[in-house]
Design an enzyme around this catalytic site. Structure first.
Site, short mmCIF file in Angstrom:
data_model
loop_
_atom_site.label_atom_id
_atom_site.label_comp_id
_atom_site.label_asym_id
_atom_site.label_seq_id
_atom_site.Cartn_x
_atom_site.Cartn_y
_atom_site.Cartn_z
N CYS A 46 -11.10 3.04 -1.78
CA CYS A 46 -9.86 3.38 -1.19
C CYS A 46 -9.72 2.97 0.13
O CYS A 46 -10.93 2.58 0.70
CB CYS A 46 -10.07 5.02 -1.08
SG CYS A 46 -8.64 5.70 -0.16
N CYS A 80 -3.64 -0.88 -2.32
CA CYS A 80 -3.91 0.38 -2.50
C CYS A 80 -4.54 0.52 -3.83
O CYS A 80 -4.36 0.08 -5.12
CB CYS A 80 -2.56 1.06 -2.59
SG CYS A 80 -2.72 2.80 -3.20
N HIS A 86 -8.92 3.68 2.88
CA HIS A 86 -9.40 4.78 4.21
C HIS A 86 -10.87 4.80 4.29
O HIS A 86 -11.16 4.73 5.44
CB HIS A 86 -8.60 6.07 4.03
CG HIS A 86 -7.21 6.24 4.14
ND1 HIS A 86 -6.50 5.66 3.35
CD2 HIS A 86 -6.48 6.80 5.02
CE1 HIS A 86 -5.35 6.07 3.75
NE2 HIS A 86 -5.35 6.57 4.55
N ASP A 132 0.81 -1.23 -0.13
CA ASP A 132 0.01 -0.04 -0.07
C ASP A 132 0.84 1.12 -0.14
O ASP A 132 1.97 1.20 0.40
CB ASP A 132 -0.85 0.06 1.17
CG ASP A 132 -1.73 1.18 1.21
OD1 ASP A 132 -2.56 1.19 0.46
OD2 ASP A 132 -1.81 1.72 2.22
N SER A 133 0.06 2.27 -0.27
CA SER A 133 0.86 3.75 -0.22
C SER A 133 1.45 3.95 1.10
O SER A 133 1.97 5.03 1.53
CB SER A 133 0.05 4.68 -0.77
OG SER A 133 -1.19 5.00 -0.26
N GLY A 175 -2.42 9.21 -3.98
CA GLY A 175 -3.80 9.56 -4.67
C GLY A 175 -3.72 10.79 -5.36
O GLY A 175 -4.76 10.87 -6.57
N GLU A 181 -7.29 9.66 8.42
CA GLU A 181 -5.93 9.58 9.11
C GLU A 181 -6.10 10.51 10.39
O GLU A 181 -5.49 10.35 11.54
CB GLU A 181 -4.95 9.78 8.26
CG GLU A 181 -4.79 9.12 7.31
CD GLU A 181 -3.40 8.98 6.68
OE1 GLU A 181 -2.42 9.61 7.02
OE2 GLU A 181 -3.25 7.96 5.87
N1 DGL Z 1 -4.11 3.88 -0.32
C1 DGL Z 1 -4.75 4.97 -1.27
C2 DGL Z 1 -5.93 4.30 -1.79
O1 DGL Z 1 -6.31 3.13 -1.69
C3 DGL Z 1 -5.21 5.96 -0.27
C4 DGL Z 1 -3.96 6.94 0.09
C5 DGL Z 1 -3.14 7.43 -0.93
O2 DGL Z 1 -3.48 8.61 -1.59
O3 DGL Z 1 -2.00 7.25 -1.19
O4 DGL Z 1 -6.26 4.86 -3.13
#
Ligand code: DGL
Length: 268
Positions: free
Chosen positions: A187, A76, A189, A13-14, A46, A155
């Site tokens: 996403c 992600c 989150h 993931d990011s 993103g 967050e």
């Molecule tokens: N993990 C990213 C997603 O699912 C969200 C956070 C980001 O923008 O890196 O799109």
């Protein structure tokens, strides 16, 4: 490559958002070892360009492949939307990504074929969700909406803060106007905003949690390919990050729903 069934599943993931996917995997596949990489030094993805996201995704893929993972899971949505093919090209092991999983789940659940998709700007601009849904059903109508403010709000832990409520109402206005019966939370989150989203949309709209959808297709693939870990011993979970930001532990545990355990800092 000699893949052993007790090799770990590599999830990437990011940042920390992918821990929602890890949480679903832990529940669905309780004996699987998991290695997680969160690019906390470079999050958010993103709002970055396709070229940059592809470059970062390639580096993470190489890192996890060196760890001998038996399966790669792109948690992600943003990376899945723009870098899926480059990850597949680099990977000697199967690659699963959230978009296909959620598209399938949305088609299985919609009755009116009016589907909303929310995600980061990169995910929505890529049109990857609409493409994946239309591959499964040409007649489905997809209404997409980028919600860039959701990631920082989650967050911050503002799951039901009045400010979040206002922002959710504002972003969702256009998709609500289309009378969708299904909304894909595209996403990592967004699963944390589920109660608020459900409240605003009403019980008649089905929310598709991409983390749960991913755990379902991972379990399906593991069973089909007989890749499951046969050692019924407590699994090993390792978390790698590219930076250890302030409050990482607390936020991470909120996403994971349990203690994080060992977190290692690495330089890609
Ligand atoms: N993990 C990213 C997603 O699912 C969200 C956070 C980001 O923008 O890196 O799109």
């Amino acid at each position: 490559m000699n893949t052993k069934t007790n090799n770990a599943i590599g999830v990437f993931d990011s940042g920390i958002g992918g821990l929602t996917v890890v949480r679903s995997l832990m529940e669905r596949l309780p004996f699987e070892n998991i290695i997680y990489f969160g690019d906390t030094a470079r999050v958010p993805y993103g709002i970055k360009s396709v070229e940059t996201i592809n470059r970062y995704a390639a580096q993470i893929t190489e890192f996890l492949i060196k760890k001998d993972v038996k399966l790669l899971i792109v948690a992600c949505n943003t990376m899945a939307a723009v870098a899926h093919q480059s990850i597949i090209d680099l990977s000697p092991v199967p690659v699963l990504e959230v978009i296909d999983a959620s598209a399938r789940m949305s088609i299985q659940n919609t009755k009116t074929k009016s589907i909303g998709v929310i995600g980061t700007p990169a995910t929505i601009n890529s049109n990857a969700y609409a493409r994946a849904i239309h591959l499964l059903d040409k007649e489905a109508k997809v209404f997409s909406q980028a919600c860039p403010l959701f990631v920082p709000l989650v967050e911050e832990g503002w799951f039901d803060h009045p400010a979040t409520k206002l922002i959710v109402q504002e972003y969702l206005k256009p998709v609500i106007a289309e009378q969708i019966d299904t909304l894909v939370l595209g996403c990592t989150h967004y699963p944390l905003l589920k109660p608020l989203l459900q409240d605003i949309l009403g019980q008649e709209v089905m929310l598709i949690d991409s983390a749960e959808a991913m755990a379902d297709i991972a379990a399906e693939l593991i069973n089909k390919q007989n890749m499951g870990n046969h050692n019924c011993t407590p699994p090993d979970y390792t978390f790698y990050v590219s930076d250890l930001p302030y409050r990482f532990q607390t936020i991470g545990e909120r996403f994971l729903g349990r203690t994080l355990g060992r977190v290692e800092l690495v330089n890609l």
